[in-house]
Design an enzyme around this catalytic site. Structure first.
Site, PDB file in Angstrom:
ATOM      1  N   ASP A 199       1.703  47.356  26.862  1.00 52.48           N
ATOM      2  CA  ASP A 199       2.701  47.404  27.809  1.00 52.48           C
ATOM      3  C   ASP A 199       4.066  47.749  27.182  1.00 52.48           C
ATOM      4  O   ASP A 199       4.945  48.501  27.559  1.00 52.48           O
ATOM      5  CB  ASP A 199       2.635  46.265  28.834  1.00 52.48           C
ATOM      6  CG  ASP A 199       3.203  46.614  30.065  1.00 52.48           C
ATOM      7  OD1 ASP A 199       3.784  45.694  30.709  1.00 52.48           O
ATOM      8  OD2 ASP A 199       3.277  47.802  30.467  1.00 52.48           O
ATOM      9  N   ASP A 345       0.194  43.763  36.714  1.00 56.12           N
ATOM     10  CA  ASP A 345       1.130  42.443  36.364  1.00 56.12           C
ATOM     11  C   ASP A 345       0.263  41.237  37.184  1.00 56.12           C
ATOM     12  O   ASP A 345       0.106  40.225  36.406  1.00 56.12           O
ATOM     13  CB  ASP A 345       2.396  42.609  36.758  1.00 56.12           C
ATOM     14  CG  ASP A 345       3.020  43.543  35.926  1.00 56.12           C
ATOM     15  OD1 ASP A 345       4.089  44.435  36.351  1.00 56.12           O
ATOM     16  OD2 ASP A 345       2.833  43.686  34.880  1.00 56.12           O
TER      17      ASP A 345
END
Lengths: 424, 151
Positions: A199, A345
């Site tokens: 990420d 997330d």
């Protein structure tokens, strides 16, 4: 102004925005912890069962391996997973570049159908079996059908009650996170760390796929068609004062503002519209421009949704090929000033906490605090930099650190103290 | 600065920032308390739909609910709750209301039927149904068809 109560301070608006993001994240984590505690009660020793899926393609962990083997296996699995996700994200960037947004939207709807229908149904069946709930198959089928269809409509169709859409996004997060907790232990932890590093790279590096996606979306002033949780924007009283109702646009890059013209004949020249994350006057001016119906070209860096994108591979069907493009990651600012947090997330935070729950509740508390602290840090950085940021690294790395510390150090300490009746 | 903030039917006042008087939608434009005016037809207020779009959506929800989807009717009633709540408002659309009342009635009817069947099944149990109960109950059906093994 004299008869008004004190105006809202920036702390209240600021706190409200943060609460509106932290609450669904906490609810998602709580639900996953509950599911894990209820369903994995009897099968905590199932490391020996090989769990064949995309994520364990490279190495299937079994409890009889040495630590070194497990470490290598976990590393291998995570690398494979990250590679698959990278490829899928680049594919998505390509499709978005070629303007196949319709296809992406249908794909999104299809994957939510899979998650809600199949995974939701399976988990419901697990729960029914675990509690011996006397429901018959017709009622179950009707209920599942309703739940799934309304969920797909909420996520897929652009307009439904905000609460319903947000609730369904959280449910999708819970279901996928629960699926991830079924993976073997070392693989899960390896996966979490690998995904947070990915990420970081994908969003911040110039060639990263997520960054490309965000820039494309900003250039074109479009919404990325994907699953993103958007918090309800905080509308301060100043903006709404005295009966002027303004059409705020939720979840759209360019809104249709024509109705506004019909209802009101005037404009509020300056009013802070509650999005504290921007500079006050700057944001007010830009958003007021937007409300006036002018094109959002000038305010593009605020108006365009800043989000990031990653795909999560799921192998939820028999041997189905990748059903990707489902989730997103990353945190950004939406067009109406609300905070957007990608569903990826939610999922990875909940996987972390769920995995901690499989050990003990002490680790759950520690990891929850770590994740929320990481989220807070990320939000502060978001306020500073005002561009799309990766939301995973801080939270996941802090969470893993706290898990290890709790398990290795805190637990011994607490247990010894309790046994000797010293504390707790 | 604040002109006419007390005039009930005045439309706009340029508020210089901290005007915190947030009237409810009721007070904003009705001189009496009787006829209430709906500012926004949806529960989301300014973030929701406009009046024209609401009609389209309410009609679509109503029609799609006939595909055995009472939950959709319920969501539709929830979404357009302000319209249901204030039946005699200044701006109420009779067509919109018609669809909503239809959705509400449909939801209540369907739920009554479904829940009465489910409760009969759950409470009656083996005594009422005999061995068919064991064949209809979900956990046995899941076992029989192996539905829980995909994950």
């Amino acid at each position: 102004m004299e008869q008004n109560p004190r105006p809202k301070t920036i702390l209240e608006t600021c706190g409200e925005e943060i609460i509106r993001i932290v609450t669904p994240v906490s609810i998602c984590m709580l639900l996953v912890v509950i599911l894990v505690s209820v369903l994995n009660r009897g099968s905590s020793l199932d490391d020996g069962i090989s769990f064949a899926s995309m994520a364990t393609m490279a190495y299937s962990e079994s409890s009889s391996d040495s630590i070194w083997d497990k470490l290598k296996g976990a590393l291998l699995n995570s690398l494979v997973f990250v590679a698959v996700v990278t490829v899928a994200t680049f594919l998505m960037v390509l499709l978005f570049y070629l303007k196949c947004t319709k296809f992406l939207k249908y794909y999104m709807g299809f994957s939510s159908l899979l998650v809600l229908g199949f995974m939701g149904g399976e988990i419901a069946i697990f729960l029914i079996k675990a509690s011996s709930f006397p429901i018959d198959c017709f009622t179950f089928a009707v209920a599942l059908y309703n739940f799934t269809v309304v969920g797909v409509m909420a996520v897929f169709m652009s307009r439904m009650a905000i609460f319903v859409t947000q609730a369904y996004l959280v449910v999708i997060g819970v279901l996928v996170a629960y699926w991830f907790t079924l993976l073997p232990e070392w693989t899960t932890w390896g996966l979490l760390v690998a995904m947070s590093l990915y990420d970081l790279a994908a969003v911040l590096l110039p060639g990263g796929p997520l960054r490309l996606l965000v820039e494309l979306a900003m250039d074109r002033d479009e919404d990325i068609p994907a699953l993103v949780y958007e918090a309800r924007p905080v509308i301060s009283d100043a903006g709404l004062g005295d009966g002027v109702a303004r059409r705020r646009v939720w979840r759209e890059g360019r809104g249709d503002f024509d109705e506004d013209q019909r209802l009101r004949s005037d404009r509020l020249p300056d009013s802070s519209l509650g999005s504290y994350l921007y500079g006050e006057s700057q944001s007010a001016r830009n958003i007021v421009d937007a409300e006036d119906g002018r094109a959002l070209g000038g305010a593009s860096e605020l108006a365009a949704p800043l989000m990031q994108h990653i795909n999560i591979q799921m192998n939820s069907l028999e041997n189905a090929a990748s059903s990707d493009n489902m989730a997103l990651e990353g945190i950004g600012l939406g067009s109406s000033g609300a905070i957007k947090l990608g569903l990826g997330d939610f999922i990875f935070y909940s996987v972390l906490v769920g995995r901690a729950a499989m050990y003990d509740f002490m680790t759950v508390y520690a990891c929850y605090l770590a994740v929320i602290a990481g989220l807070g840090i990320t939000l502060m950085l978001l306020a500073f930099y005002r561009k799309a940021l990766p939301a995973l690294p801080f939270s996941v790395l802090l969470g893993v650190l706290f898990y290890l510390l709790t398990r290795l150090l805190l637990e011994t300490f607490v247990v010894q103290c309790s046994m000797n009746l010293l504390m707790f | 600065m604040d002109e006419d903030s007390r005039a009930p039917l005045s439309n706009l006042h340029p508020v210089a920032g901290a005007g915190n008087l947030l009237p409810t939608t009721d007070e904003a434009s009705s001189s009496t308390g009787r006829s209430v005016r709906i500012e926004w037809p949806t529960i989301d207020g300014p973030l929701g739909l406009s009046h024209e779009e609401s009609l389209t959506y309410a009609r679509r929800f109503f029609k799609l609910g006939f595909l055995c989807l009472p939950f959709l009717w319920a969501v539709s009633c929830f979404y357009f709750w302000p319209v249901l709540r204030h039946p005699h408002s200044h701006q109420s659309h009779p067509q919109l209301r018609r669809y909503l009342v239809g959705s509400a009635i449909g939801f209540l009817l369907f739920t009554t039927i479904l829940s009465s069947w489910a409760l009969t099944f759950a409470i009656g149990g083996e005594r009422l149904f005999g061995h068919v109960w064991g064949e209809l109950v979900m956990y046995n059906v899941a076992e029989k068809y192996g539905l829980a093994g995909w994950i």
